[in-house]
Design an enzyme around this catalytic site. Structure first.
Site, mmCIF file in Angstrom:
data_model
loop_
_atom_site.group_PDB
_atom_site.id
_atom_site.type_symbol
_atom_site.label_atom_id
_atom_site.label_comp_id
_atom_site.label_asym_id
_atom_site.label_seq_id
_atom_site.Cartn_x
_atom_site.Cartn_y
_atom_site.Cartn_z
ATOM 1 C CD GLU A 131 -4.083 -5.956 2.890
ATOM 2 O OE1 GLU A 131 -4.696 -5.159 3.628
ATOM 3 O OE2 GLU A 131 -2.862 -5.869 2.676
ATOM 4 C CD GLU B 235 -3.037 -0.897 2.266
ATOM 5 O OE1 GLU B 235 -2.745 -0.263 3.290
ATOM 6 O OE2 GLU B 235 -4.143 -1.434 2.106
#
Ligand code: GLA
Length: 654
Positions: free
Chosen positions: A308, A148
């Protein structure tokens, strides 16, 4: 796509947090749940490289072997998202500097300056060593670079890289001065050394400066990703390489459409993380479809992967937001319905310590008896049943345009109305379409839009020109433009002649913007109302469809035919989008389904087709289709009830 059989199912797995006995239990539970992929090594820099020049791969070797022996494939991360204290201590210049000029300490994660050469070199070395060691490992399914990406830094190293980036963009200082409009407030630069990141200054900073720093930051992070990806590909040329993009409907840290150009390349993969925004005022349920629409848009319609999601409450959302029974199943199938090649989670087993000790996991602290784990087992079974869906694609009926740069522009200082943020408006249109059963992508305004029958541009402040949208309309498309679109060029300079870049295409001249107070609305003579914004506008060739009944008076909604295409312009944000959507030719496949009963179709080139039906309501529904329900392996008929909070995946042939 990840080299796993069937759809991917699993999550982030951090065995380094546990004693070895637990590892054995993990594998047994993974087998019970049907997990076939585990994302490992995301935050393990400290264990594999515990000091300068020290490399200890023993534990990771064991983890990779454990997975291989257990029949679980690895999404092997490079662990570069979190440099350990020894690294930050040895290279203090790699710690990020805040806009106010102070350096941030280590003690959390992602504590790096993307522009620091020591960090840049270290991550390439790390990726290279890992790839060299594990390229041929039987567990390896794909590579997961960093995690991320979002960190920004305002230090002197950032300043140096920023200047290089600006020189490439503008050539010389005159170009930069023109782009940033530095004659305003006497901000003219006479030497490149004077150009800094937009650090905290005495008053509101130059918007062009702020905007360019966001562009630069996104590009710099993409370059970091690329540097690792290139190092991996040298040793491991045949395994997909990815990183996890954040598609939650309020994240704009990076221009993911630019990233998408890269992640759509050979042996690359669009993978995304999605966390629901609780108590979301726009709409809770459509968020899964929104995140998927963006992911599909980034992947240009090709399959992508949900990397995720949360199995239950997320510690980052203030906790206390549990998923109700059946919810994670329904949501997971939602992503798959919309094109994901699996359903992955953060994380496999709940951590006993650290900031995320109360973050949900597939194996919660309560273990296998929990509803969460039992649902994971159920999901694993379903995904196995759905293996043949892999590789099939979704055909959207419409697109909603998202330009991250327009989102950033709205964040720069000096807005005419603070209520006109693009993201909530995009999501509002998406939710309205979702409720009507229309499947749409989120797409970029500069791409080839011809595959979409209808394109919505609810909030697109910045456009240099109308060329691409004109091409789309002239090619027969229907374009719907929301107010305050096309008003500025890419430098955030207001176009002369409002509404700006779209004036000729729309056949509309805007005379004056009329931002409304939050509690104010404007009435139209078609019985609808608008909010947040209105305009006084006159036709320059467009037909007037609705008019304001009071101030600001005059035309409110315009429509224009151009060849076989058409373009709509709304000078306000309709309070209820449905009356407007009724005007468009956008029929879903099953128009009579109740709101909240969602259907999405995935189809293979050979005609095998899968109708996903998801009942998000608390009422039974009937899906007028026939075929085999792959979840229950039974025949589906139009009279069969789809119970509340359940799903069916009906195999058909088209
Ligand atoms: C992100 C990160 C994970 C974890 C989860 C928790 O998606 O990638 O490491 O922190 O959030 O929600």
């Amino acid at each position: 796509m990840p080299t796993v059989d069937g759809l991917a199912f699993g999550g982030d797995y951090n065995p380094e947090q546990w004693e070895r006995e637990v590892w054995e239990e993990d594998i047994a539970l993974m087998r019970e749940a049907g997990v076939n992929v585990a994302t490992v090594n995301v935050f393990s820099w400290a264990s594999i490289n515990p000091g300068p020049g020290k490399w200890e791969f023993g534990q990771l070797d064991d983890i990779m072997d454990l997975l291989a022996d257990g029949g679980v494939r690895a999404d092997l991360a490079t662990s570069t998202a979190s440099p350990p204290p020894w690294f930050s201590h040895a290279h203090p210049e790699t710690l990020p500097v805040a806009p106010e000029g102070h350096r941030l300490y280590y003690g959390a994660r992602a504590e790096y300056c993307p522009h620091a050469p020591a960090y840049q070199e270290a991550v390439v070395e790390m990726a290279s060593k890992l790839a060299e060691r594990y390229a041929g490992h039987p567990a390896l399914a794909m590579w997961h670079v960093g995690n991320e990406y979002y960190r920004s830094c305002f230090c002197d190293l950032a300043a140096t890289e920023f200047r290089t980036w600006l020189r490439e963009r503008y050539g010389d200082l005159d170009g930069l001065n023109r782009a940033w409009g530095t004659t305003f407030w006497s901000q003219t630069f006479t030497d490149w050394e004077q150009v800094l990141p937009p650090r905290a200054c005495a008053e509101t900073p130059n918007p062009g400066h702020v905007l360019d720093f966001r562009r630069f930051g996104s590009d710099a992070r993409l370059r970091l990703f690329d540097s690792e990806a290139a190092a991996i590909a040298e040793h491991s040329p045949d395994k997909p390489i990815t990183t996890n993009l954040m598609v939650t409907g309020n994240f704009a840290g990076n221009d993911y459409f630019r990233w998408g150009e890269d992640l759509n390349g050979e042996n690359r993969l669009i993978a995304v993380d999605h966390y629901l925004i609780p108590g979301d005022e726009i709409a809770y349920e459509p968020q899964v479809a929104y995140a998927s629409a963006l992911s599909r848009g980034l992947a240009h319609g090709q399959p992508w992967l949900l990397m995720e999601q949360s199995a239950n409450s997320s510690a980052w959302r203030g906790g206390g937001f549990p998923k109700r029974p059946g919810e994670q199943l329904r949501h997971s199938l939602g992503y798959v319905a919309h094109g994901s090649e699996g359903a992955m989670y953060f994380q496999w087993r709940a951590s006993r310590y650290g900031t995320e000790r109360w973050h949900a996991a597939m194996v919660p602290h309560g273990g296998r008896e929990t509803k969460t784990f039992q649902e994971a087992v159920q999901l694993g079974q379903w995904l196995k049943n759905l293996a043949e869906v892999k590789g099939s694609t979704v055909e959207p009926q419409a697109a909603i345009l998202l330009d991250y740069e327009s989102v950033w522009a709205f964040d720069t200082p000096g807005q005419l109305s603070s209520s006109m943020a693009p993201f909530p408006e995009l999501r509002r249109w998406h939710a309205a379409l979702w409720k009507r059963g229309v499947v749409c992508d989120i797409a970029h305004p500069a791409e080839d839009l011809s595959r979409y029958p209808v394109v919505f541009a609810p909030s697109l402040q910045m456009l240099d020109d109308d060329a691409n949208l004109r091409r789309y309309v002239e090619g027969g498309g229907t374009l719907v433009v929301g107010p305050f679109s096309g008003v500025m060029d890419r430098n955030e300079h207001v176009h002369p002649g409002l509404p700006g870049a779209l004036r000729d295409l729309l056949g509309v001249r805007v005379v004056e913007h009329v931002p409304l107070r939050e509690d104010e609305s404007v009435a139209l003579d078609d019985g609808t109302t608008g909010r947040l914004w209105a305009e006084t506008a006159v036709s320059e060739g467009a037909e007037v469809i609705a008019t304001y009944t009071e101030y600001p008076h005059g035309p409110a909604v315009f429509h224009r035919r151009i060849g076989s295409g058409r373009v709509w312009y709304l000078t306000t944000r309709p309070e209820d989008l449905n009356p407007f959507l009724d005007r468009l030719d956008l029929e879903p496949e099953f128009p009579d389904l109740p709101t909240g009963v969602e259907t999405v179709r995935r189809t293979h080139d050979d005609g095998r087709s899968y109708l996903f039906a998801l009942n998000h309501t608390d009422q039974e529904a009937r899906i007028p289709a026939e075929g085999r329900d792959l979840l229950t392996d039974t025949e589906w008929t139009p009279t069969k009830p789809l119970r509340p909070n359940t799903c069916a995946v009906i195999r058909q042939h088209r």
